[in-house]
Design a protein around this motif. Structure first.
Motif, PDB file in Angstrom:
ATOM      1  N   ASN A 122       0.835  -1.194   0.000  1.00  0.00           N
ATOM      2  CA  ASN A 122       0.000   0.000   0.000  1.00  0.00           C
ATOM      3  C   ASN A 122       0.871   1.246   0.000  1.00  0.00           C
ATOM      4  N   PRO A 123       0.343   2.364  -0.536  1.00  0.00           N
ATOM      5  CA  PRO A 123       1.168   3.568  -0.698  1.00  0.00           C
ATOM      6  C   PRO A 123       1.552   4.213   0.617  1.00  0.00           C
ATOM      7  N   LEU A 288      -1.806  -6.294  23.145  1.00  0.00           N
ATOM      8  CA  LEU A 288      -1.419  -5.189  22.274  1.00  0.00           C
ATOM      9  C   LEU A 288      -0.351  -5.658  21.290  1.00  0.00           C
ATOM     10  N   PHE A 289      -0.656  -5.538  19.988  1.00  0.00           N
ATOM     11  CA  PHE A 289       0.238  -6.028  18.936  1.00  0.00           C
ATOM     12  C   PHE A 289       0.689  -4.865  18.044  1.00  0.00           C
ATOM     13  N   PRO A 290       1.936  -4.898  17.582  1.00  0.00           N
ATOM     14  CA  PRO A 290       2.365  -3.891  16.606  1.00  0.00           C
ATOM     15  C   PRO A 290       1.615  -4.072  15.286  1.00  0.00           C
ATOM     16  N   PHE A 291       1.298  -2.977  14.654  1.00  0.00           N
ATOM     17  CA  PHE A 291       0.614  -2.993  13.368  1.00  0.00           C
ATOM     18  C   PHE A 291       1.365  -2.039  12.444  1.00  0.00           C
ATOM     19  N   THR A 292       0.897  -1.841  11.225  1.00  0.00           N
ATOM     20  CA  THR A 292       1.628  -0.998  10.279  1.00  0.00           C
ATOM     21  C   THR A 292       0.690  -0.015   9.597  1.00  0.00           C
ATOM     22  N   SER A 297      -4.031   1.174   6.028  1.00  0.00           N
ATOM     23  CA  SER A 297      -4.520   1.564   4.704  1.00  0.00           C
ATOM     24  C   SER A 297      -5.360   0.456   4.076  1.00  0.00           C
ATOM     25  N   VAL A 298      -4.942  -0.809   4.265  1.00  0.00           N
ATOM     26  CA  VAL A 298      -5.727  -1.936   3.752  1.00  0.00           C
ATOM     27  C   VAL A 298      -7.118  -1.934   4.377  1.00  0.00           C
ATOM     28  N   ILE A 299      -7.177  -1.755   5.683  1.00  0.00           N
ATOM     29  CA  ILE A 299      -8.467  -1.757   6.383  1.00  0.00           C
ATOM     30  C   ILE A 299      -9.346  -0.610   5.893  1.00  0.00           C
ATOM     31  N   GLN A 300      -8.749   0.553   5.706  1.00  0.00           N
ATOM     32  CA  GLN A 300      -9.525   1.691   5.215  1.00  0.00           C
ATOM     33  C   GLN A 300     -10.052   1.442   3.810  1.00  0.00           C
ATOM     34  N   VAL A 317      -6.107   6.442   0.342  1.00  0.00           N
ATOM     35  CA  VAL A 317      -6.880   5.211   0.228  1.00  0.00           C
ATOM     36  C   VAL A 317      -7.100   4.993  -1.254  1.00  0.00           C
ATOM     37  N   GLU A 318      -6.302   4.104  -1.844  1.00  0.00           N
ATOM     38  CA  GLU A 318      -6.245   3.983  -3.295  1.00  0.00           C
ATOM     39  C   GLU A 318      -6.136   2.535  -3.695  1.00  0.00           C
TER      40      GLU A 318
END
Length: 715
Positions: A122-123, A288-292, A297-300, A317-318
């Motif tokens: 994702n961008p 609590l987990f690290p995310f990116t 952006s994928v979820i959005q 969001v593309e």
């Protein structure tokens, strides 16, 4: 009027402005995607000269007095039921280097962020206040654009907020009400799990995704970093240790909630280190987990009906699949690229027989596995290297891999890899090549794997599995995919044979090497290098180079070589007559071969038809010349033996290769007429229908008469 779409902007009051594009990674990688709202602006700048769907047109970018070539491509995105417009300069390294030098601030920032990210699918964009831009202006010529660069010399700060994922279960509503996160310091055994220890890394302005009961139900922005504090009174019913860490965060409810099932498979593809999603698509046990940023952006992208608070909108969001859309070449462009490849190889001082390069190209286009056979020192490996170089693939950039085959290879482990005594998977050279070729940013680039002296070991022992996987080729979302070569448990993800990877094996046939089985021969074109002209000096003299046919600065994409057809039905409607003519020839040949059980099946039939179709599309040689190559390369390698039946087959094929008929072969088979004399006569008159096939059959017949045994591999 001002309009804006994603990273593009335009003010109609600015004369000749087509649009302003914010600099992102695509500018350094391949070019840019043009949103639909700006298609009409480029059409106007191009004086309404239309680019046919699925084709591209050369364009010029003028920047500060310098001109750079690119393609303006109109792509049919069937999956999204729309068309796309792109400026592409994938292989124009001069232009990409220029952009890096001019937009150094953005490049350094994005490079750093991409190197830290778990995935670059994702961008990633720079903060708006530090953005850099390129403006496109129309000129008085279509497809010639003046570019103005808007740069920023101030280094961009890299203090973007971290992204977290918290699994709260039944405690969600209580912690939401108090605007906190809280986790114990230690578990009942006195240890601190990593999913609790992560609390100490949370900082102000970090973003937290809140998961509870099968869905993401809120997102929050951290107001106060973690401090050690006893368990809040509201959590007294939870069976946790009393001492812990507390974070103050401002919750924003997501309405509607985002179901895990709608996002888990896409998040799995990001391979987030110690992330919340397990291999089955569920959530890991923990807090609590690290995310990116990419995960956010994928979820959005997957929840466009859910309003997101402004503090979460850190990236566009593309539909990111636009960035790896492969530009389809026209048949005319393909023909021109083939001539450029030939010119490049000649300028490098290497010469090959007439139509050799065209034959090699058509063979690779038909099937991504080709065998180059012949005596040592005839330039087999050099042909592969120089052909790859002409397409921008070298050992230096990792797109050409030379793998010398060893005589002791008895299974695929030397190519693919193996587990050592500690259980660690050790990648083979082929696995490295497949991994790199399948990376999103490389899918448009051709990769070459050369198996040098391929038959020093038995090919069926170490390469058979890969040949079987090649047979699983199928279409998936307009790309060719295969079954898995190396799995997730070995390298973290499933990797097949990407459509942009091409295998070439070089072989020497002598007493130290092994013969090929029909399984191998059916799946490859076998090109022979045995006719040598030692006194051919073309290409060695400087005068032989003709500047007007120098190789173009823009390399074609992998689609230059990728097959367009996998089954005969893919091409049948458009090339029905050519297919019928070709199959009629093969039926006659099969009638001859059946007596020694060397006849061909549907796989060879389809392969030969595809070769003839590509040849017609690109106008590379006559139909007879193309069929001659195919009989020589797909039929004759199947013939070997030491009995009269083999001699009968060779003579009947010889008669067929001389005139295309077999009706008068009986007299030659029974010795009443001399087939070699007939061949010499017709060759002198330049009246042989398939001359290369006939010459090889003559050599095979002589060998049978002299030694009592013959095959394609000895002459």
């Amino acid at each position: 009027m001002i309009k804006k779409n994603r990273s593009w902007w335009k003010d109609d009051t600015i004369p000749n402005l087509i649009g302003r594009k914010q600099i992102d990674w695509s500018i350094f990688e391949y070019g840019t995607h043009i949103p639909m709202d700006f298609h009409e602006d480029f059409d106007t700048a191009n004086q309404n000269i239309e680019i046919p769907l699925g084709q591209s047109k050369k364009a010029l970018l003028t920047i500060e007095g310098s001109q750079f070539e690119c393609n303006l491509s109109r792509i049919n995105q069937k999956k999204q039921l729309r068309e796309a417009l792109q400026i592409r300069y994938d292989s124009n390294t001069e232009l990409k280097d220029y952009m890096i030098a001019k937009f150094r601030s953005t490049y350094n920032y994005l490079f750093h962020k991409r190197s830290q990210a778990a995935s670059t699918k994702n961008p990633i964009t720079v903060p708006e206040q530090f953005a850099e831009y390129v403006e496109f202006y129309a000129t008085d010529q279509p497809f010639v654009y003046e570019l103005k660069l808007i740069t920023n010399d101030v280094p961009i700060p890299e203090n973007q907020p971290a992204i977290w994922w918290v699994c709260q279960g039944t405690s969600f509503s209580v912690q939401k009400q108090e605007s906190v996160l809280w986790a114990p310091l230690k578990d009942s055994s006195g240890k601190t799990p990593h999913h609790w220890e992560t609390m100490k890394d949370v900082r102000v302005n970090d973003i937290v995704l809140h998961y509870s009961n099968g869905a993401l139900r809120a997102v929050s922005q951290v107001q106060e970093a973690a401090v050690e504090q006893p368990k809040p009174q509201s959590l007294s019913d939870q069976q946790w240790d009393e001492q812990g860490r507390l974070v103050v965060t401002e919750y924003h409810e997501l309405n509607p909630p985002i179901q895990l099932t709608a996002i888990s498979q896409d998040l799995l593809q990001l391979h987030i280190t110690k992330g919340p999603i397990n291999r089955k698509g569920g959530v890991n046990q923990g807090y609590l987990f690290p995310f990116t940023l990419q995960g956010l952006s994928v979820i959005q992208n997957k929840s466009k009906d859910t309003p997101w608070p402004e503090f979460t909108l850190l990236s566009e969001v593309e539909d990111v699949e636009q960035e790896v859309e492969l530009v389809t070449l026209t048949d005319e462009e393909t023909s021109a690229h083939i001539q450029s490849v030939k010119s490049y190889i000649q300028q490098q001082g290497f010469t090959y027989p007439d139509l050799m390069i065209e034959n090699f190209y058509l063979s690779l286009k038909t099937k991504p596995f080709v065998i180059l056979a012949g005596i040592s020192g005839t330039g087999k490996t050099k042909l592969v290297q120089k052909f790859a170089e002409a397409l921008g693939a070298t050992e230096a950039n990792g797109r050409f891999t030379l793998i010398p085959v060893r005589p002791d290879w008895s299974d695929p482990s030397d190519l693919i890899g193996y587990k050592d005594l500690s259980g660690t998977f050790r990648r083979g050279k082929l696995t490295y090549a497949l991994e790199e070729a399948s990376a999103q940013e490389n899918q448009q680039k051709p990769y070459f794997v050369c198996l040098d002296e391929m038959n020093l070991a038995r090919v069926e022992h170490y390469f058979s599995d890969l040949l079987s996987i090649l047979e699983t080729q199928r279409w998936q979302e307009e790309r060719i995919v295969t079954d898995t070569v190396v799995g997730e448990e070995q390298v973290g993800r499933n990797i097949g044979i990407p459509e942009n990877v091409f295998f070439i094996g070089t072989v020497n046939m002598d007493e130290t090497t092994h013969p090929f089985s029909k399984k191998v021969l059916d799946r490859a074109n076998t090109i022979e290098f045995n006719y040598i002209e030692l006194d051919n000096f073309i290409g060695l003299e400087e005068a032989a180079v003709t500047p007007e046919v120098e190789i173009e600065s823009l390399y074609p994409t992998a689609r230059f070589l990728t097959s367009n057809y996998l089954q005969l039905k893919d091409a049948y409607a458009e090339y029905k007559d050519l297919i019928h003519d070709t199959v009629n020839q093969l039926v006659k040949i099969n009638t001859i071969l059946e007596s020694i059980h060397a006849h061909v099946g549907f796989r060879v039939r389809d392969s030969i038809c595809f070769y003839l179709i590509y040849n017609e599309r690109y106008s590379l040689m006559t139909v007879e010349e193309a069929m001659d190559f195919q009989i020589l390369q797909k039929i004759l390698p199947r013939i070997q033996g030491n009995h009269s039946g083999v001699k009968k087959v060779i003579i009947e094929l010889l008669v067929f290769s001389l005139n295309g008929f077999t009706s008068n072969s009986k007299a030659y088979v029974e010795g009443e007429r001399d087939i070699e004399q007939e061949w010499k006569k017709l060759r002198k008159e330049n009246n042989v229908k398939y001359p290369q096939t006939a010459q090889k059959l003559i050599y095979m017949l002589r060998r049978l008469d002299h030694d009592g045994f013959t095959s394609f591999w000895v002459s």
